[in-house]
Design an enzyme around this catalytic site. Sequence first.
Site, short mmCIF file in Angstrom:
data_model
loop_
_atom_site.label_atom_id
_atom_site.label_comp_id
_atom_site.label_asym_id
_atom_site.label_seq_id
_atom_site.Cartn_x
_atom_site.Cartn_y
_atom_site.Cartn_z
N ASP A 1 14.86 -59.91 33.12
CA ASP A 1 14.01 -60.91 33.41
C ASP A 1 14.42 -61.87 34.47
OD1 ASP A 1 15.81 -61.99 32.02
OD2 ASP A 1 14.67 -62.20 30.15
N ASP B 1 14.58 -67.75 18.43
CA ASP B 1 12.95 -67.38 17.91
C ASP B 1 12.89 -65.80 17.54
OD1 ASP B 1 13.03 -66.50 20.51
OD2 ASP B 1 11.14 -67.79 20.79
N HIS C 1 13.33 -63.45 20.18
CA HIS C 1 12.92 -62.97 21.27
C HIS C 1 14.00 -62.10 21.97
CE1 HIS C 1 14.11 -66.31 24.20
NE2 HIS C 1 14.94 -65.51 24.19
N GLU D 1 8.24 -63.30 23.72
CA GLU D 1 8.29 -64.28 22.68
C GLU D 1 7.57 -63.89 21.70
OE1 GLU D 1 10.00 -66.53 23.57
OE2 GLU D 1 9.64 -67.76 25.12
#
Length: 257
Positions: A67, A136, A138, A143
């Site tokens: 990314d 979280d 990811h 996400e």
Amino acid sequence: MRVFLYSDEQAASVEAARQVAALVRRKPAAVLGLATGGTPLALYKELIRQHGQEGLDFSGCTTFNLDEYAGLAPSHPMSYHHYMRENFFEGVNLPAERTNIPDGLAEDIPAHCADYEAKIHSAGGVDLQILGLGSDGHIGFNEPTSSLGSRTRFQTLTENTRTDNARYFASLEEVPRHAITMGIATILEAREIILLAFGAAKAAAVASMIEGPLAAMVPASALQLHPAVRVFLDEGAASLLTKKDYYRYLQQQCAGQ
Ligand code: PGA
């Protein structure tokens, strides 16, 4: 998923690096999927050490990063282009033309993402994908609620991720709001996956990823669908797992082979 427990981040990273190095020695033209963030730093350091001291040769390898922040130029000190140069590329002998990172300044983002997927495909697919894990759940910048079938695309970051990553920026305000990320389906196409997670802040995400249900709310749980995932954890990240004794038992058996 195979789970490997270590006393600390350094021990886990050295073992993960040993496994990456073994692939590169076995397959000099290996295609590596690379991650950024704090988590893989010790792994990159160990690979650089092996390159310098043990002749580990990356000259035939190709790399694809997961990314990049949208809107950051490759020269921006917080860009993942910059991170990769500083923390890995400058220390090894990867040919620059075979290192690939999404372009945060791409004008036509959908076309750029389709091109990134095509490049991975024409390189023969990723042999080994290295992953970190968001608090979280990811992976890459996929996400919670990302489609498990997602491909490389533009993604809006959650406030949770922006707040987590603010530690690398001068202020929260400077953390970009968007990114380009490989999708979950893209990641799942890698032949092998090594995920690293360290520290108690990752413990809940680790437990959900390994022992929770498959759920779009925990993108990393999609790794349950992959047949060759190895997870390297320190004590903090492993602290909420319920089957630690079983993982230790399997790990001992592995070591005895
Ligand atoms: P970190 O990020 O390694 O900086 O904790 C991990 C991730 O968000 O994937």
